[in-house]
Scaffold this motif. Structure first.
Motif, PDB file in Angstrom:
ATOM      1  N   SER A 158       0.841  -1.207   0.000  1.00 60.52           N
ATOM      2  CA  SER A 158       0.000   0.000   0.000  1.00 60.52           C
ATOM      3  C   SER A 158       0.877   1.259   0.000  1.00 60.52           C
ATOM      4  O   SER A 158       0.558   2.257  -0.666  1.00 60.52           O
ATOM      5  N   ALA A 159       2.030   1.168   0.706  1.00 57.25           N
ATOM      6  CA  ALA A 159       2.959   2.315   0.671  1.00 57.25           C
ATOM      7  C   ALA A 159       3.485   2.498  -0.755  1.00 57.25           C
ATOM      8  O   ALA A 159       3.642   3.627  -1.254  1.00 57.25           O
ATOM      9  N   LEU A 160       3.718   1.369  -1.404  1.00 57.77           N
ATOM     10  CA  LEU A 160       4.239   1.416  -2.771  1.00 57.77           C
ATOM     11  C   LEU A 160       3.214   2.055  -3.722  1.00 57.77           C
ATOM     12  O   LEU A 160       3.575   2.849  -4.598  1.00 57.77           O
ATOM     13  N   ALA A 161       1.942   1.693  -3.519  1.00 55.85           N
ATOM     14  CA  ALA A 161       0.891   2.243  -4.387  1.00 55.85           C
ATOM     15  C   ALA A 161       0.851   3.769  -4.244  1.00 55.85           C
ATOM     16  O   ALA A 161       0.639   4.499  -5.219  1.00 55.85           O
ATOM     17  N   MET A 280       6.586   0.082 -11.411  1.00 54.75           N
ATOM     18  CA  MET A 280       7.142  -1.143 -12.013  1.00 54.75           C
ATOM     19  C   MET A 280       6.874  -2.344 -11.104  1.00 54.75           C
ATOM     20  O   MET A 280       6.415  -3.395 -11.559  1.00 54.75           O
ATOM     21  N   LEU A 281       7.136  -2.183  -9.816  1.00 59.30           N
ATOM     22  CA  LEU A 281       6.954  -3.325  -8.906  1.00 59.30           C
ATOM     23  C   LEU A 281       5.485  -3.729  -8.833  1.00 59.30           C
ATOM     24  O   LEU A 281       5.160  -4.919  -8.812  1.00 59.30           O
ATOM     25  N   LEU A 282       4.608  -2.731  -8.821  1.00 55.76           N
ATOM     26  CA  LEU A 282       3.165  -3.034  -8.784  1.00 55.76           C
ATOM     27  C   LEU A 282       2.750  -3.799 -10.042  1.00 55.76           C
ATOM     28  O   LEU A 282       2.002  -4.775  -9.977  1.00 55.76           O
ATOM     29  N   GLU A 283       3.248  -3.374 -11.187  1.00 55.06           N
ATOM     30  CA  GLU A 283       2.885  -4.034 -12.441  1.00 55.06           C
ATOM     31  C   GLU A 283       3.458  -5.452 -12.499  1.00 55.06           C
ATOM     32  O   GLU A 283       2.793  -6.374 -12.958  1.00 55.06           O
ATOM     33  N   LEU A 284       4.696  -5.600 -12.034  1.00 54.31           N
ATOM     34  CA  LEU A 284       5.327  -6.925 -12.094  1.00 54.31           C
ATOM     35  C   LEU A 284       4.576  -7.921 -11.224  1.00 54.31           C
ATOM     36  O   LEU A 284       4.534  -9.111 -11.516  1.00 54.31           O
ATOM     37  N   LEU A 312      12.213   1.674  -1.120  1.00 54.64           N
ATOM     38  CA  LEU A 312      11.419   0.625  -1.765  1.00 54.64           C
ATOM     39  C   LEU A 312      11.610  -0.723  -1.074  1.00 54.64           C
ATOM     40  O   LEU A 312      10.828  -1.646  -1.272  1.00 54.64           O
ATOM     41  N   GLY A 313      12.678  -0.851  -0.277  1.00 49.33           N
ATOM     42  CA  GLY A 313      12.905  -2.091   0.466  1.00 49.33           C
ATOM     43  C   GLY A 313      14.120  -2.888   0.013  1.00 49.33           C
ATOM     44  O   GLY A 313      14.347  -3.993   0.494  1.00 49.33           O
TER      45      GLY A 313
END
Ligand SMILES: CC(C)(COP(=O)(O)OP(=O)(O)OC[C@H]1O[C@@H](n2cnc3c(N)ncnc32)[C@H](O)[C@@H]1OP(=O)(O)O)[C@@H](O)C(=O)NCCC(=O)NCCS
Length: 336
Positions: A158-161, A280-284, A312-313
């Motif tokens: 959710s943080a990434l979004a 990118m991470l969400l799409e992957l 991003l981690g």
């Protein structure tokens, strides 16, 4: 016995034997890395960009008593590109320190010398025997990067979004599986030519002009490496303001490789780096459900990018070094 070897003509048994050796090398030197699979291995080893050549050798054990071919215990190749030969050598852990690595390097160095090249470069993974090996052979360290790995199971999605939407007004972010759309190829190549905030190793050439970019994408596809791109376009000019590239290789499809990430100078400070990487991470996550990790390489001085990667981690994993040597000196040292 060391002999020249053409992966295009190799038997499947030879490829399988080489894969076993490669995985034994990984288990010994990089035990956290996923083992390689055989998918597209032949293509991975034989396909090159137009104008480049790869020449390979294997060290094969003597035939068994019944005459069956012995296993491939060592492999070396050089990629001749521009004015440099990029070397890779690997030796099965069970036969190390018997001179095989030196033998493979000797034949490769002689060939690079005969082909008229002046220097050899090699990527050396920190904390592995390759460091002492190449230093013993007279190579010197020219450049150091840090490899970092992101474990997707610990990502705060959710943080990434939220990060993915944090781009300044006046930019559009879009996901382009397979490569940039044709109408943006020229702008994409311009962005790559103008700035290069290197997320990948110096030995991996970047593509600066549209034709080279198309060739590079086609080569990736042929080698079984699936590219994904997220780019940010600037509404007013239509220019590509930022881009990030991730490749999912058929050989280790659970761990993707981050290639270039670029934010063009005049578009910095608008949150583009963070937003395109998060997107990118969400799409992957949906495009590649089997993916569990992404790895990236950064110059240690690139603080801005390291900071975003940490948010991003990504966690630093180990040093990734480039070593180089003058070919004539190497041939001389190895008895050419
Ligand atoms: C680096 C590598 C090719 C060396 O192969 P090798 O056959 O063991 O090397 P050699 O026997 O020819 O060694 C030559 C010299 O290098 C040096 N050397 C090699 N390994 C060494 C080690 N572990 N410690 C110290 N020195 C070392 C020594 O000076 C050695 O000479 P010596 O044995 O007479 O003292 C091998 O360790 C390897 O395959 N590493 C993995 C490389 C790779 O591709 N990694 C990527 C994925 S992790």
């Amino acid at each position: 016995m060391v002999r020249e070897w053409d992966p295009r003509a190799a038997s499947s048994a030879e490829l399988a034997s080489l894969l076993d050796t490669l995985n034994a090398v990984l288990a010994a030197d990089l035990p956290q890395d996923p083992p390689w699979q055989g998918s597209h291995l032949r293509e991975y080893l034989s396909e090159v960009m137009p104008g480049e050549r790869r020449i390979a050798w294997v060290a094969q054990a003597d035939p068994a008593a019944g005459g069956a071919p012995g296993p491939i215990l060592g492999h070396g190749h050089v990629l001749l590109l521009g004015d440099i030969g990029v070397l890779e050598v690997l030796v099965h852990p069970s036969v190390r320190r018997t001179g095989l690595g030196r033998d493979l390097t000797r034949v490769a160095a002689r060939r690079v010398y005969q082909e008229g090249f002046q220097s050899i470069g090699v990527e050396v993974v920190g904390g592995t025997p390759a460091v002492a090996f190449y230093e013993a052979l007279g190579f010197s360290r020219e450049y150091v990067e840090t490899r970092s790995v992101l474990d997707l199971s610990v990502v705060d999605w959710s943080a990434l979004a939220e990060m993915a939407t944090g781009v300044g007004a006046g930019y559009q972010v879009r996901f382009c599986p397979g490569g940039p759309p044709d109408d943006l190829i020229e702008a994409y190549a311009r962005a790559k030519a103008e700035v290069r905030d290197v997320d990948d190793g110096e030995l991996r050439p970047s593509s600066y002009d549209p034709q080279r970019l198309r060739d590079s994408l086609a080569t990736l596809h042929r080698r079984g490496m699936k590219p994904y791109i997220v780019l940010a376009t600037h509404d007013r000019t239509g220019e590509v303001a930022g881009l990030t590239e991730v490749v999912v290789p058929a050989q280790h499809p659970t761990r993707a490789d981050q290639y270039d990430t670029i934010v063009v100078q005049e578009h910095r400070g608008y949150g583009i780096d963070r937003a395109i990487k998060a997107r990118m991470l969400l799409e992957l996550r949906s495009a590649e459900p089997a993916l569990t990790e992404v790895q990236t390489w950064n110059a240690q001085a690139n603080e801005a990018m390291l900071k975003v990667n940490a948010e991003l981690g990504y966690r630093p994993d180990r040093e990734w070094c480039e070593y180089g040597v003058d070919v004539a000196e190497l041939v001389h040292r190895l008895g050419g």
